[in-house]
Design a protein around this motif. Structure first.
Motif, PDB file in Angstrom:
ATOM      1  N   SER A   8       7.262   3.337  12.080  1.00  0.00           N
ATOM      2  CA  SER A   8       7.344   2.356  13.174  1.00  0.00           C
ATOM      3  C   SER A   8       6.110   1.470  13.220  1.00  0.00           C
ATOM      4  N   SER A   9       4.959   2.045  12.890  1.00  0.00           N
ATOM      5  CA  SER A   9       3.721   1.262  12.851  1.00  0.00           C
ATOM      6  C   SER A   9       3.771   0.227  11.726  1.00  0.00           C
ATOM      7  N   ILE A  10       4.292   0.633  10.594  1.00  0.00           N
ATOM      8  CA  ILE A  10       4.421  -0.296   9.463  1.00  0.00           C
ATOM      9  C   ILE A  10       5.443  -1.385   9.788  1.00  0.00           C
ATOM     10  N   LEU A  16       4.744  -8.472  12.989  1.00  0.00           N
ATOM     11  CA  LEU A  16       3.602  -9.308  13.343  1.00  0.00           C
ATOM     12  C   LEU A  16       3.269 -10.324  12.254  1.00  0.00           C
ATOM     13  N   SER A  17       3.523  -9.946  11.017  1.00  0.00           N
ATOM     14  CA  SER A  17       3.150 -10.825   9.905  1.00  0.00           C
ATOM     15  C   SER A  17       4.205 -11.890   9.610  1.00  0.00           C
ATOM     16  N   ALA A  96      -2.897 -10.012   5.425  1.00  0.00           N
ATOM     17  CA  ALA A  96      -3.555  -8.820   4.886  1.00  0.00           C
ATOM     18  C   ALA A  96      -4.361  -8.108   5.970  1.00  0.00           C
ATOM     19  N   LEU A  97      -5.084  -8.864   6.785  1.00  0.00           N
ATOM     20  CA  LEU A  97      -5.868  -8.259   7.861  1.00  0.00           C
ATOM     21  C   LEU A  97      -4.974  -7.575   8.891  1.00  0.00           C
ATOM     22  N   LEU A  98      -3.814  -8.156   9.163  1.00  0.00           N
ATOM     23  CA  LEU A  98      -2.880  -7.523  10.095  1.00  0.00           C
ATOM     24  C   LEU A  98      -2.447  -6.154   9.572  1.00  0.00           C
TER      25      LEU A  98
END
Length: 149
Positions: A8-10, A16-17, A96-98
């Motif tokens: 779920s986090s992924i 978000l990305s 990438a930072l996200l």
């Protein structure tokens, strides 16, 4: 032993990305337009460079004027291309930072915000440069006054 992030986090990181990815697609479309314009300007410059040595008088002056205009357009398009590519790179860095932030315990929020702001600023300047280049190109399209007499 460190735990792996939950699915779920992924999934949330992927969601978000998506916005920056759509922005990246738009930047790629802009790059395509700018590269096409640069190609046409270079083709016109090469054509004028072959006509230039054999021209005299008003025709010579017209070639010099248009070559200067084309040189200015090349400079403006080059700036727009550079900024658009830099914006695309910054957008990729945001994505990438996200992912790094969501997969680790690093607090990258400020870095994401600053990078995204820089990407938007570079994109804004690239689009402004594109608008200026279009305006400059219109100078060569207007019918010359000596032909209207």
């Amino acid at each position: 032993m460190p735990t792996l992030p939950a699915v779920s986090s992924i999934a949330q990181s992927i969601q978000l990305s998506l916005s920056p990815i759509f922005m990246l697609a738009g930047i790629c479309a802009l790059l395509n337009v700018l590269a096409g314009r640069l190609s046409r300007v270079i083709d016109r410059t090469r054509a004028l460079e072959t006509l230039y040595p054999g021209s005299t008088g008003l025709e010579h002056d017209r070639h010099v004027w248009e070559l200067r205009l084309l040189d200015r357009r090349i400079t403006i398009i080059n700036l727009a291309l550079f900024l658009a590519v830099a914006s695309a790179v910054a957008t990729c860095l945001v994505v990438a930072l996200l992912f790094v932030g969501s997969l680790t315990s690093l607090h990258v929020g400020p870095a994401v915000a600053v990078t995204f702001i820089l990407a938007m600023m570079m994109l804004t300047i690239a689009l402004t440069s594109f608008m200026i280049e279009v305006r400059v190109s219109l100078r060569a399209i207007h019918v010359r006054a000596d032909l209207l007499r």
